[in-house]
Design an enzyme around this catalytic site. Sequence first.
Site, PDB file in Angstrom:
ATOM      1  N   GLY A  43       0.940  -1.112  -0.099  1.00 22.65           N
ATOM      2  CA  GLY A  43      -0.282  -0.461  -0.238  1.00 22.65           C
ATOM      3  C   GLY A  43       0.922   1.215  -0.041  1.00 22.65           C
ATOM      4  O   GLY A  43       0.338   2.391  -0.649  1.00 22.65           O
ATOM      5  N   ASP A 101      -6.170   2.149  10.131  1.00 19.41           N
ATOM      6  CA  ASP A 101      -7.155   2.474   9.846  1.00 19.41           C
ATOM      7  C   ASP A 101      -7.733   1.516  11.120  1.00 19.41           C
ATOM      8  O   ASP A 101      -7.884   2.939  12.466  1.00 19.41           O
ATOM      9  CB  ASP A 101      -8.056   0.900   8.891  1.00 19.41           C
ATOM     10  CG  ASP A 101      -9.362   0.655   9.290  1.00 19.41           C
ATOM     11  OD1 ASP A 101     -10.110   1.329   9.391  1.00 19.41           O
ATOM     12  OD2 ASP A 101      -9.188  -0.193   8.892  1.00 19.41           O
ATOM     13  N   LYS A 129      -8.037   6.815   9.274  1.00 18.81           N
ATOM     14  CA  LYS A 129      -9.581   7.086   9.473  1.00 18.81           C
ATOM     15  C   LYS A 129     -10.100   7.792  11.206  1.00 18.81           C
ATOM     16  O   LYS A 129      -9.730   7.598  11.707  1.00 18.81           O
ATOM     17  CB  LYS A 129     -10.189   5.488   8.743  1.00 18.81           C
ATOM     18  CG  LYS A 129     -10.453   5.425   7.925  1.00 18.81           C
ATOM     19  CD  LYS A 129     -10.424   4.084   7.259  1.00 18.81           C
ATOM     20  CE  LYS A 129     -10.857   3.341   6.000  1.00 18.81           C
ATOM     21  NZ  LYS A 129     -10.803   2.206   5.944  1.00 18.81           N
ATOM     22  N   PHE A 150     -14.321   3.074   3.325  1.00 17.70           N
ATOM     23  CA  PHE A 150     -13.423   2.763   2.392  1.00 17.70           C
ATOM     24  C   PHE A 150     -13.135   3.503   1.238  1.00 17.70           C
ATOM     25  O   PHE A 150     -13.512   3.856   0.549  1.00 17.70           O
ATOM     26  CB  PHE A 150     -14.060   1.073   1.964  1.00 17.70           C
ATOM     27  CG  PHE A 150     -12.747   0.309   1.714  1.00 17.70           C
ATOM     28  CD1 PHE A 150     -11.936  -0.399   2.385  1.00 17.70           C
ATOM     29  CD2 PHE A 150     -12.700   0.426   0.303  1.00 17.70           C
ATOM     30  CE1 PHE A 150     -11.121  -1.245   2.859  1.00 17.70           C
ATOM     31  CE2 PHE A 150     -11.030  -1.003  -0.378  1.00 17.70           C
ATOM     32  CZ  PHE A 150     -10.073  -1.756   1.139  1.00 17.70           C
ATOM     33  N   VAL A 151     -11.789   3.509   0.965  1.00 13.14           N
ATOM     34  CA  VAL A 151     -10.714   4.339  -0.092  1.00 13.14           C
ATOM     35  C   VAL A 151     -10.267   3.262  -0.642  1.00 13.14           C
ATOM     36  O   VAL A 151      -9.827   2.447  -0.810  1.00 13.14           O
ATOM     37  CB  VAL A 151     -10.012   5.275   0.132  1.00 13.14           C
ATOM     38  CG1 VAL A 151     -11.902   6.283   0.820  1.00 13.14           C
ATOM     39  CG2 VAL A 151      -9.085   5.556   1.192  1.00 13.14           C
TER      40      VAL A 151
HETATM   41  P1  IMP Z   1      -5.027  -1.334  10.161  1.00 11.61           P
HETATM   42  O1  IMP Z   1      -4.280  -2.240  10.625  1.00 11.61           O
HETATM   43  O2  IMP Z   1      -6.245  -1.830  10.433  1.00 11.61           O
HETATM   44  O3  IMP Z   1      -4.961   0.411  10.582  1.00 11.61           O
HETATM   45  O4  IMP Z   1      -5.399  -1.013   8.317  1.00 11.61           O
HETATM   46  C1  IMP Z   1      -3.776  -0.844   7.982  1.00 11.61           C
HETATM   47  C2  IMP Z   1      -4.426  -1.648   6.631  1.00 11.61           C
HETATM   48  O5  IMP Z   1      -5.202  -1.960   5.920  1.00 11.61           O
HETATM   49  C3  IMP Z   1      -3.593  -0.701   5.086  1.00 11.61           C
HETATM   50  O6  IMP Z   1      -2.266  -0.550   5.354  1.00 11.61           O
HETATM   51  C4  IMP Z   1      -4.625  -0.952   4.324  1.00 11.61           C
HETATM   52  O7  IMP Z   1      -4.214  -1.421   3.721  1.00 11.61           O
HETATM   53  C5  IMP Z   1      -5.258  -1.268   5.087  1.00 11.61           C
HETATM   54  N1  IMP Z   1      -6.610  -0.685   4.696  1.00 11.61           N
HETATM   55  C6  IMP Z   1      -7.756   0.035   5.934  1.00 11.61           C
HETATM   56  N2  IMP Z   1      -8.391   0.637   5.466  1.00 11.61           N
HETATM   57  C7  IMP Z   1      -8.625   0.807   4.008  1.00 11.61           C
HETATM   58  C8  IMP Z   1      -9.126   1.118   3.166  1.00 11.61           C
HETATM   59  O8  IMP Z   1      -9.578   2.112   3.031  1.00 11.61           O
HETATM   60  N3  IMP Z   1      -8.868   0.729   2.091  1.00 11.61           N
HETATM   61  C9  IMP Z   1      -7.700   0.004   1.747  1.00 11.61           C
HETATM   62  N4  IMP Z   1      -7.205  -0.318   2.093  1.00 11.61           N
HETATM   63  C10 IMP Z   1      -7.035  -0.267   3.739  1.00 11.61           C
HETATM   64 MG    MG Z   2      -1.458  -2.170   3.131  1.00 12.63          MG
END
Ligand code: IMP
Ligand code: MG
Length: 176
Positions: A43, A101, A129, A150-151
Amino acid sequence: MESLIEKVLISEAEIHKRLDSMALEILTGFDGRPITVVAVLKGALVLVADLFRRLPVKLDIEFVTAQSYYGGTETTGQVEVIGGLPDVKGKSILLVDDILDTGLTLAALKAQLMDAGADSVATCVLLSKIKERSADVEADYCGFEIGDEFVVGYGLDYTGHYRNLPYIGILKEFGV
Ligand code: IMP
Ligand code: MG
């Protein structure tokens, strides 16, 4: 591909303008110390390429692969680091991910990098977010705060696609 985008949330020009000011914030924060950028694949690929060219200091770059999403739009809660960590002993790390996220990914990686002997770990994301996090972590450098939706685009995917869009957008519908 573009016909599946409901709306552009953040344009390419807005992203690039913000990267200019983020780079200055980072340079101020590191205060002349060499930076080891650790980018979270896949990402952060686009972000890190645009960002590190705005950091004219002694800098090296490493990559980690963390998987927290398994094809859908919800995290499983598990963060798996694939292929191990780079050597970060004594280094000042700038950990770069696309989006904050739940916080599980950034919190897990930051802890692992500190355990591996990093001198310091500053965190950087393009997007954050606005929501309750599962892990107690915020980004030291954040491009934009967005709502809990979701983006895709600018490195972010849905089922592996849309990373190559130059802007951040919202999909018309899922399942495509
Ligand atoms: P977290 O561990 O929940 O903070 O998520 C982080 C990872 O989830 C990011 O590195 C993204 O790969 C993925 N992610 C979280 N939200 C989105 C979104 O809205 N679109 C696409 N990927 C997301
Ligand atoms: Mg990621």
